[in-house]
Design a protein around this motif. Structure first.
Motif, PDB file in Angstrom:
ATOM      1  N   LYS A   1       0.835  -1.200   0.000  1.00 47.80           N
ATOM      2  CA  LYS A   1       0.000   0.000   0.000  1.00 47.80           C
ATOM      3  C   LYS A   1       0.869   1.248   0.000  1.00 47.80           C
ATOM      4  O   LYS A   1       1.975   1.236   0.532  1.00 47.80           O
TER       5      LYS A   1
ATOM      6  N   CYS B   1       3.444   2.544   2.863  1.00 46.07           N
ATOM      7  CA  CYS B   1       3.753   1.414   3.735  1.00 46.07           C
ATOM      8  C   CYS B   1       5.007   0.701   3.250  1.00 46.07           C
ATOM      9  O   CYS B   1       5.464   0.911   2.129  1.00 46.07           O
TER      10      CYS B   1
ATOM     11  N   THR C   1       2.693  -5.112   8.354  1.00 43.79           N
ATOM     12  CA  THR C   1       1.872  -6.266   8.678  1.00 43.79           C
ATOM     13  C   THR C   1       1.214  -6.780   7.410  1.00 43.79           C
ATOM     14  O   THR C   1       0.538  -6.021   6.711  1.00 43.79           O
TER      15      THR C   1
ATOM     16  N   ARG D   1      -2.468  -5.910   5.963  1.00 49.91           N
ATOM     17  CA  ARG D   1      -2.824  -4.533   6.292  1.00 49.91           C
ATOM     18  C   ARG D   1      -1.949  -3.553   5.529  1.00 49.91           C
ATOM     19  O   ARG D   1      -2.432  -2.639   4.909  1.00 49.91           O
ATOM     20  N   ASP D   2      -0.624  -3.747   5.590  1.00 43.50           N
ATOM     21  CA  ASP D   2       0.315  -2.837   4.933  1.00 43.50           C
ATOM     22  C   ASP D   2       0.762  -3.371   3.569  1.00 43.50           C
ATOM     23  O   ASP D   2       1.110  -2.592   2.692  1.00 43.50           O
TER      24      ASP D   2
ATOM     25  N   TYR E   1      -9.038  -7.309  -0.099  1.00 39.46           N
ATOM     26  CA  TYR E   1      -8.895  -6.117   0.742  1.00 39.46           C
ATOM     27  C   TYR E   1      -9.543  -4.916   0.051  1.00 39.46           C
ATOM     28  O   TYR E   1     -10.277  -4.147   0.675  1.00 39.46           O
TER      29      TYR E   1
ATOM     30  N   VAL F   1     -12.472  -2.933   1.901  1.00 37.60           N
ATOM     31  CA  VAL F   1     -12.177  -1.604   2.436  1.00 37.60           C
ATOM     32  C   VAL F   1     -12.646  -0.491   1.509  1.00 37.60           C
ATOM     33  O   VAL F   1     -13.232   0.489   1.955  1.00 37.60           O
TER      34      VAL F   1
ATOM     35  N   HIS G   1      -7.580   6.943   2.346  1.00 40.76           N
ATOM     36  CA  HIS G   1      -7.099   5.858   3.205  1.00 40.76           C
ATOM     37  C   HIS G   1      -5.578   5.846   3.300  1.00 40.76           C
ATOM     38  O   HIS G   1      -5.013   5.631   4.367  1.00 40.76           O
TER      39      HIS G   1
ATOM     40  N   SER H   1      -1.880   5.630   6.099  1.00 37.85           N
ATOM     41  CA  SER H   1      -1.141   4.366   6.076  1.00 37.85           C
ATOM     42  C   SER H   1       0.118   4.489   6.922  1.00 37.85           C
ATOM     43  O   SER H   1       0.713   5.553   7.032  1.00 37.85           O
TER      44      SER H   1
ATOM     45  N   ASN I   1      -9.327   2.889  12.781  1.00 34.15           N
ATOM     46  CA  ASN I   1      -8.471   1.785  13.203  1.00 34.15           C
ATOM     47  C   ASN I   1      -9.115   0.753  14.117  1.00 34.15           C
ATOM     48  O   ASN I   1      -8.625  -0.369  14.206  1.00 34.15           O
TER      49      ASN I   1
END
Length: 140
Positions: free
Chosen positions: A10, A13, A19, A22-23, A34, A38, A56, A60, A133
């Motif tokens: 992302k 990130c 992670t 997530r990242d 994802y 999202v 978003h 990040s 979050n």
């Protein structure tokens, strides 16, 4: 032989210290899932999708302290904040001309800290953090 791994990272990130899920993502399928979950990919207009991604990605890499008790989507703010306090969040009354409360992440301080990273001035900033979050959606 040579083995090449591809990662989908992302904006803002990194893989190192990040992670998975997530990242960054290991598979194209995880990346697409994802985006569907999202950003509502495949169900919104392209321009709106890019707007969501841009908004978003602004956050990040944000440090998200873990909670000892999950916040429910429809918790009243008082209950959500109590759960955050149990996880180490604190608040301080502003000084001088600043009369808003400051909401401070666990292990962080206002002095020497960075606003909107280590602490938030005013309830709205910390509530937006909880929405981004912790899955909190607000009263009502």
């Amino acid at each position: 032989g040579l083995m090449t791994d591809y990662y989908y990272v992302k904006p803002g990130c990194k893989i190192k210290g990040g992670t998975a899920g997530r990242d960054y993502f290991v598979t194209q399928e995880d990346t697409q899932e994802y985006a569907r979950r999202v950003y509502k990919w495949e169900s919104v207009a392209r321009a709106e999708l890019w707007g969501r991604i841009e908004k978003h990605s602004k956050y990040s890499g944000e440090v998200v302290p873990p909670l000892t008790e999950a916040i429910e989507r429809r918790d009243e703010w008082k209950e959500a904040w109590t759960k955050m306090q149990r996880s180490g969040w604190t608040w301080k009354v502003g000084s001088g001309l600043m009369t808003d409360y400051c909401y401070v992440k666990p292990g962080r301080q206002i002095k020497g800290g960075i606003e909107n990273k280590d602490y938030f001035v005013g309830e709205e900033g910390v509530q937006n953090f909880a929405k981004r979050n912790y899955g909190w959606r607000g009263d009502g």
